[in-house]
Design an enzyme around this catalytic site. Sequence first.
Site, short mmCIF file in Angstrom:
data_model
loop_
_atom_site.label_atom_id
_atom_site.label_comp_id
_atom_site.label_asym_id
_atom_site.label_seq_id
_atom_site.Cartn_x
_atom_site.Cartn_y
_atom_site.Cartn_z
N GLU A 277 0.82 -1.21 0.00
CA GLU A 277 0.00 0.00 0.00
C GLU A 277 0.86 1.26 0.00
O GLU A 277 0.52 2.26 -0.63
CB GLU A 277 -0.97 -0.02 1.20
CG GLU A 277 -1.98 1.09 1.12
CD GLU A 277 -3.32 0.80 1.82
OE1 GLU A 277 -3.51 -0.35 2.27
OE2 GLU A 277 -4.14 1.72 1.90
N GLU A 280 2.00 1.83 -3.45
CA GLU A 280 0.90 2.39 -4.24
C GLU A 280 0.68 3.87 -3.91
O GLU A 280 0.56 4.71 -4.81
CB GLU A 280 -0.37 1.59 -3.94
CG GLU A 280 -1.58 2.02 -4.74
CD GLU A 280 -2.87 1.31 -4.29
OE1 GLU A 280 -2.81 0.49 -3.35
OE2 GLU A 280 -3.92 1.62 -4.87
N CYS A 297 -8.96 -1.97 3.56
CA CYS A 297 -8.94 -3.25 4.27
C CYS A 297 -10.23 -3.53 5.02
O CYS A 297 -10.43 -4.63 5.51
CB CYS A 297 -7.73 -3.40 5.17
SG CYS A 297 -7.16 -1.89 5.87
N SER A 317 -7.63 1.91 -2.48
CA SER A 317 -6.39 1.17 -2.69
C SER A 317 -6.73 -0.15 -3.38
O SER A 317 -7.73 -0.79 -3.07
CB SER A 317 -5.73 0.89 -1.34
OG SER A 317 -4.76 -0.11 -1.50
N LYS A 356 -16.20 -9.54 7.19
CA LYS A 356 -15.19 -10.41 6.58
C LYS A 356 -15.82 -11.68 6.03
O LYS A 356 -15.30 -12.29 5.10
CB LYS A 356 -14.10 -10.76 7.60
CG LYS A 356 -13.20 -9.59 7.97
CD LYS A 356 -12.14 -9.33 6.91
CE LYS A 356 -11.46 -7.99 7.13
NZ LYS A 356 -10.64 -7.57 5.99
N GLU A 359 -16.81 -10.57 2.72
CA GLU A 359 -15.64 -10.35 1.85
C GLU A 359 -15.12 -11.66 1.28
O GLU A 359 -14.81 -11.77 0.09
CB GLU A 359 -14.53 -9.65 2.63
CG GLU A 359 -13.31 -9.33 1.78
CD GLU A 359 -12.16 -8.73 2.59
OE1 GLU A 359 -11.77 -9.31 3.63
OE2 GLU A 359 -11.65 -7.68 2.18
N GLU A 364 -14.39 -11.60 -6.51
CA GLU A 364 -12.98 -11.26 -6.76
C GLU A 364 -12.05 -12.26 -6.09
O GLU A 364 -10.90 -12.40 -6.51
CB GLU A 364 -12.66 -9.87 -6.19
CG GLU A 364 -13.31 -8.70 -6.91
CD GLU A 364 -14.71 -8.40 -6.37
OE1 GLU A 364 -15.28 -9.25 -5.65
OE2 GLU A 364 -15.23 -7.32 -6.70
N CYS A 501 -11.21 -2.29 14.14
CA CYS A 501 -11.58 -3.71 14.22
C CYS A 501 -11.76 -4.22 15.65
O CYS A 501 -12.53 -5.14 15.89
CB CYS A 501 -10.54 -4.56 13.52
SG CYS A 501 -10.17 -3.98 11.86
#
Lengths: 671, 169
Positions: A277, A280, A297, A317, A356, A359, A364, A501
Amino acid sequence: MGIMTINGQRTTFSDENNVLEVIRNAGIDLPTFCYHSELSVYGACRMCMVEVEGWGTVAACHTPPEDGLVIRTNSAELRHVRKVSLELLLANHERECTTCSRSGSCKLQDLAQRFGIEHIRFGQRDRKSPIDASSPSLVRDPNKCILCGDCVRMCEEVQGIGVLDFAHRGSQITVSPAFGKDLGDVECVNCGQCAAICPTGALTVKSQTERAWRAIHDPDTTVVVQIAPAVRVSIGEEFNLASGQSVTGQIAAALRIMGVDYVFDTSFTADLTVLEETHELLGRLQNQEPLPHFTSCCPAWVKFVEQYYPEFLDNLSTCRSPQQMFGSLAKHRYSQDLGISADNMYVISVMPCTAKKFEAQRDEFQQSSRADVDLVLTTQELARMIREEGLAFEHLEPTSMDMPFGFATGAGVIFGVTGGVSEAVLRHAHEEITGRQPQPKAFEAVRGNDGTRRVDLKIGEQTLRLAVVNGLAQATELLERIKSGEESIDVLEVMACPGGCIGGAGQPIANNRQQTQERRSNGLYREDKTLQLHQSKQNPMVRDVYQRWLGEPGSAKSHALLHTHYGSRRRIQGESMDIASSKKPAAVEVQVCVGTSCYLKGSLKLLRTLTDQVEAADLTENVKLRGAFCCQQCASGPMVIVGDDVVSGVTPGHVPDLLQRIREQLELPVS
Amino acid sequence: MLQTTANRQLDILQRLDNLVQRYGKHSSTLIPMLQEIQNAYRYLPEDLLTHVATALDLSPATVYGVATFYAQFSLEPKGKYVIQVCDGTACHVRGSMPVYEAICKKVRLVDGKATTEDGMFTVETVSCVGACAAAPVVTINGEVYGKVTPDAIHVILDTLESRGDTADA
Ligand code: SF4
Ligand code: SF4
Ligand code: FES
């Protein structure tokens, strides 16, 4: 400032918002269902009733503190009021406590015990609503809802979404998503905060422990577990250990006894995320676009951007979250080290997070129909499995995690708390830009628990404008200011859950949410301090991974394994709107998007022009004209779909071109 | 015919848009918008409610909550003829329930449903329409019929049916 008398005791108060807080600060645990200091005051549950001399009985949550008040919190009358309220709630509540996952942490159960409710004089409710298990993250059981509205206010006020609201009225009233739809079919981002605050079992985390056991007990399957940073400082709460106490070693020990083959640390892939990251980010800063750089994230935040801010999709990102980086490396590289096929490997994540679960199921992150991460368990679920196994968790001899993915630096560990990702990236960026490691306290300005923290930081010659946000309502506010040009920043970190989190909805249910979060976050910062390394780049195992598999940050190989792209997403599953339907089977379907984004860009005018010209061109018989609600390409709207052709950026001036396409598809002579 | 539906849809979208222009993007514009839709369609179709939420920047759940709170709004498509049987005190004591049952039987309404399968009739009870002197009272698409008996209802409905679609709103 002032003095009140509470149950005969003189009590000073300062800036408390209401009498309820004064009473609680005085050490009296006045019961409530609908009061939460982070939400607006609702005043519906009537559990907090107190007697104020001269006023009679009032709801303490609704009463501002005043000098000289004389208050009683317990009397025959008050006990009677509370008991009747509880009885009424219980009469309407499905009392299947033994099979409820909130048994033991349910407020209704707790208060029924506290007030000695032994029988209920009112009849049970006769209606049974179906249980909604459509969401990948949560289960909604309306039969257990006590209509306190906590979830409604949480989703609206903290997340700024408003998935749930009261519907119908009188005895029919329910808390429900729009149109009585299921949670999985609406705009819910799966953060689970509604479930974290629900006092009963009406909204709970979807439990998938049986699948985990099945994989663990299958001799042909190699089970690989990753543990997220935030889990280590909270799971102890389930076993009477202090919150914030890090129990990484006990978790590893427990998992091994349970039969897991390898125990790894998501903080390791967090270190990897930092390298990718930062690379990037520095690229974006150099090219001046696209900025601000958004962290990605948090899967609830990502889905939120997909649904509400498609114009910012390129700002996200491209780094996969640490969970998904782990899954990808484990399945596609580490399995080869072990000499097994990816099909025989089962990756389980233990996460503080309900989003999550969603996710891991995203398209993807599936490769040839197998998921990179097979199963996501929350902290709550792992605790239950440890109890099922019959382990005395608090007495387990700590063991270390496995190599290579069991080694993490402090930078990877603080990912679990709001501001942590930023701090970890800043530490590394500092080294990349100046060639020197930063002072240990260089970036502490990003820590804290305010919803939005704006800081400017100087790294070398460069000033980085940073915003750290937790809670999606706060994010909305900031994004609107960015859109209007009032605010301009370079980096935006967003975590959907309060505190990051550590405040995730998969964590053990906390009675005092703020205090618990503070302890957990202190725990993670303490762990950072005690670990040897604080710079992700120094992680020897991360270096190893680059050497063997990836080359360098941002390489084609790391893009293939560790990055992705997100697209826009419709909020609610629903039908399109019929504008004019030809009955002819051969008619071409033309959909004009009238979803929010396209509507604001003038799709209504477009629709009208199109209808007029379709008629003028004598094509009405050949066209099925529909208004669609979001074609999921909002950034390039207004969108029109002619048959299978997707046309973007359509204005009324383009209508002749659309007619052309219609003719082509009808195979009519093109005029 | 084709163009009529298209125009009707576009019209309502335009009128909703005008309301937003006039009253602003506030939650207080919600009720007027819902009324506009209810008047045009005699119910609130889901797609239009989503559109309203979009236009006012409210969550669809909030719009749904308001739409289901008020009895004047219906989420179900209503029949071509909406028959309301008054069951206020005066009408009730004068036998509104036998009238209600007679209507349900006549239009073949089953299983506690409010609208007939062919979409012709919706039968509901309402509380006091304010015409107690004429009790029991029945309204059909707003038109008031007084002193109705179970027998009279047959005559009324038969005439309606023979009139064909002239009562189309
Ligand atoms: S679902 Fe839970 S939080 Fe929401 S209103 Fe019902 S009981 Fe309260
Ligand atoms: S999970 Fe989050 S987004 Fe979904 S309804 Fe609950 S609070 Fe709202
Ligand atoms: S806490 Fe005061 S009424 Fe619920």
